[in-house]
Design a protein around this motif. Structure first.
Motif, PDB file in Angstrom:
ATOM      1  N   TRP A  49       0.697  -1.249  -0.072  1.00  0.00           N
ATOM      2  CA  TRP A  49      -0.042  -0.012  -0.104  1.00  0.00           C
ATOM      3  C   TRP A  49       0.831   1.322  -0.092  1.00  0.00           C
ATOM      4  CZ3 TRP A  49      -4.422  -0.368  -1.920  1.00  0.00           C
ATOM      5  CH2 TRP A  49      -5.388  -1.802  -1.697  1.00  0.00           C
ATOM      6  N   ASP A  50       1.957   1.371   0.720  1.00  0.00           N
ATOM      7  CA  ASP A  50       3.132   2.394   0.388  1.00  0.00           C
ATOM      8  C   ASP A  50       3.462   2.502  -1.012  1.00  0.00           C
ATOM      9  OD1 ASP A  50       2.669   2.592   3.253  1.00  0.00           O
ATOM     10  OD2 ASP A  50       4.794   1.553   3.744  1.00  0.00           O
ATOM     11  N   TRP A  51       3.682   1.285  -1.656  1.00  0.00           N
ATOM     12  CA  TRP A  51       4.269   1.441  -3.016  1.00  0.00           C
ATOM     13  C   TRP A  51       3.105   2.120  -3.839  1.00  0.00           C
ATOM     14  CZ3 TRP A  51       2.207  -1.088  -7.326  1.00  0.00           C
ATOM     15  CH2 TRP A  51       2.855  -0.963  -8.458  1.00  0.00           C
ATOM     16  N   ILE A  52       1.544   1.877  -3.684  1.00  0.00           N
ATOM     17  CA  ILE A  52       0.388   2.150  -4.261  1.00  0.00           C
ATOM     18  C   ILE A  52       0.435   3.668  -4.047  1.00  0.00           C
ATOM     19  CG2 ILE A  52      -1.874   2.180  -4.622  1.00  0.00           C
ATOM     20  CD1 ILE A  52      -0.858  -0.195  -6.010  1.00  0.00           C
ATOM     21  N   GLY A  53       0.595   4.060  -2.805  1.00  0.00           N
ATOM     22  CA  GLY A  53       0.502   5.482  -2.495  1.00  0.00           C
ATOM     23  C   GLY A  53       1.383   6.325  -3.162  1.00  0.00           C
ATOM     24  N   ARG A  54       2.766   5.915  -3.315  1.00  0.00           N
ATOM     25  CA  ARG A  54       3.834   6.746  -3.782  1.00  0.00           C
ATOM     26  C   ARG A  54       3.410   6.712  -5.248  1.00  0.00           C
ATOM     27  NH1 ARG A  54       6.810   3.385  -0.336  1.00  0.00           N
ATOM     28  NH2 ARG A  54       7.590   2.051  -2.311  1.00  0.00           N
ATOM     29  N   LEU A  55       2.947   5.617  -6.005  1.00  0.00           N
ATOM     30  CA  LEU A  55       2.807   5.544  -7.422  1.00  0.00           C
ATOM     31  C   LEU A  55       1.725   6.729  -7.668  1.00  0.00           C
ATOM     32  CD1 LEU A  55       3.207   4.136 -10.185  1.00  0.00           C
ATOM     33  CD2 LEU A  55       1.423   2.387  -9.471  1.00  0.00           C
ATOM     34  N   PHE A  56       0.686   6.540  -6.870  1.00  0.00           N
ATOM     35  CA  PHE A  56      -0.542   7.350  -7.086  1.00  0.00           C
ATOM     36  C   PHE A  56      -0.176   8.984  -6.942  1.00  0.00           C
ATOM     37  CE2 PHE A  56      -4.594   9.702  -5.915  1.00  0.00           C
ATOM     38  CZ  PHE A  56      -5.190   9.364  -6.769  1.00  0.00           C
ATOM     39  N   ASP A  57       0.628   9.008  -5.744  1.00  0.00           N
ATOM     40  CA  ASP A  57       1.212  10.601  -5.670  1.00  0.00           C
ATOM     41  C   ASP A  57       1.898  10.843  -6.873  1.00  0.00           C
ATOM     42  OD1 ASP A  57      -0.125  10.435  -3.157  1.00  0.00           O
ATOM     43  OD2 ASP A  57       1.600   9.904  -2.111  1.00  0.00           O
ATOM     44  N   SER A  58       2.855  10.074  -7.428  1.00  0.00           N
ATOM     45  CA  SER A  58       3.672  10.331  -8.728  1.00  0.00           C
ATOM     46  C   SER A  58       2.735  10.844  -9.646  1.00  0.00           C
ATOM     47  CB  SER A  58       4.551   9.434  -8.922  1.00  0.00           C
ATOM     48  OG  SER A  58       5.484   9.067  -7.770  1.00  0.00           O
TER      49      SER A  58
END
Length: 226
Positions: A49-58
C-alpha cells in the motif's frame, strides 16, 4: 563508549564501539521487544500500500489538475474500454476444427429445428430462437437439394451458396447469417425483431422457386442455333 561502573569510586569504563553495537543488537533481538510487531503478511501489505500510495502521488503530480485530473483520466479510459467491449462483444473463441460449424448436434430435420425455434421464442430465449431458425433455413435448403449436405459448413458459407440459387433473398440470407454469428460467437444478444426477420425469411424461402445457374457449354462446341 564510556559507562560508569558500579564501584565505590564510580570509575568510568570504556567499551569499544563495535562490541557495544553488537551487544545492543543482541539485546534488541530478544523476543520480548517484538511481541507487538506486525507479522510477515501485514508487513508485506503495508509495503504494497505504501508503493501504491507513492505511485498514485507520482501520477497525480505529473497530471494536470492533480488528483482530480487523474481521476478524470481514469474515468475516461474506463468509459472507452466499456464502449469497445460493448461494440466488439465478448472476444471470439479461438478457431478450431468445426468451431464455426452451423450444426453442433446430430442431424435434425428442418421441421425439428423450426419446432425448437418456436419453443425458444415462446420462452423469450431469442438467441436460441435465432440459432434454431437459421439452422432450419439451411436444413430446408439441403432437403430441397439447393445445398449439398456438408459437415462443418458455416452460416456465412451457407448464405453465400444459397444466395446464388435465390438471388432475390441473398442480402437477407447474409443478414441472417450475421445475426447467427453475432449471438453464437460474438457475445451479442438477439431480440424479438431479429428473430421475426429470420422467421419471415424462412417462410419466404419456402415459397420461392430457385434460379438455376446456366450450364457452361463444353469447349469446342457451339450452342445450337434456334
Amino acid at each position: 563508549m564510556t559507562v560508569t561502573g558500579g564501584t565505590t569510586g564510580d570509575v568510568p569504563v570504556d567499551i569499544p564501539r563495535v562490541p557495544a553495537q553488537e551487544a545492543a543488537e543482541r539485546e534488541l533481538s530478544k523476543p520480548m521487544y517484538h511481541e507487538n510487531d506486525p507479522n510477515l503478511l501485514q508487513r508485506g501489505l503495508d509495503r504494497f500500500w505504501d508503493w501504491i500510495g507513492r505511485l498514485f502521488d507520482s501520477a497525480a503530480g505529473a497530471t494536470p489538475g492533480g488528483v482530480v485530473g487523474l481521476v478524470a483520466i481514469v474515468m475516461v479510459v474506463l468509459a472507452l474500454i466499456g464502449a469497445l467491449w460493448w461494440r466488439l462483444g465478448t472476444p471470439r473463441r479461438s478457431p478450431s476444427t468445426g468451431a464455426d460449424s452451423l450444426f453442433e448436434e446430430g442431424p435434425r430435420t428442418a421441421a425439428e429445428h423450426r419446432i425448437a425455434a418456436a419453443r425458444h421464442a415462446s420462452a423469450g430465449q431469442w438467441n436460441q430462437a435465432v440459432q434454431e431458425r437459421m439452422r432450419a433455413i439451411v436444413r430446408s435448403l439441403e432437403e430441397r437439394t439447393l445445398l449439398d449436405p456438408r459437415p462443418g459448413r458455416t452460416a456465412d458459407e451457407a448464405a453465400a451458396e444459397a444466395g446464388r440459387h435465390l438471388p432475390a433473398h441473398a442480402d437477407a440470407l447474409r443478414t441472417a447469417a450475421r445475426a447467427f454469428d453475432d449471438v453464437t460467437y460474438g457475445g451479442r444478444t438477439a431480440d424479438e425483431p431479429a428473430y421475426r426477420r429470420i422467421e419471415e425469411l424462412d417462410t419466404a424461402l419456402e415459397r420461392t422457386k430457385p434460379t438455376l445457374e446456366p450450364a457452361t457449354a463444353a469447349p469446342g462446341f457451339a450452342a445450337a442455333p434456334r
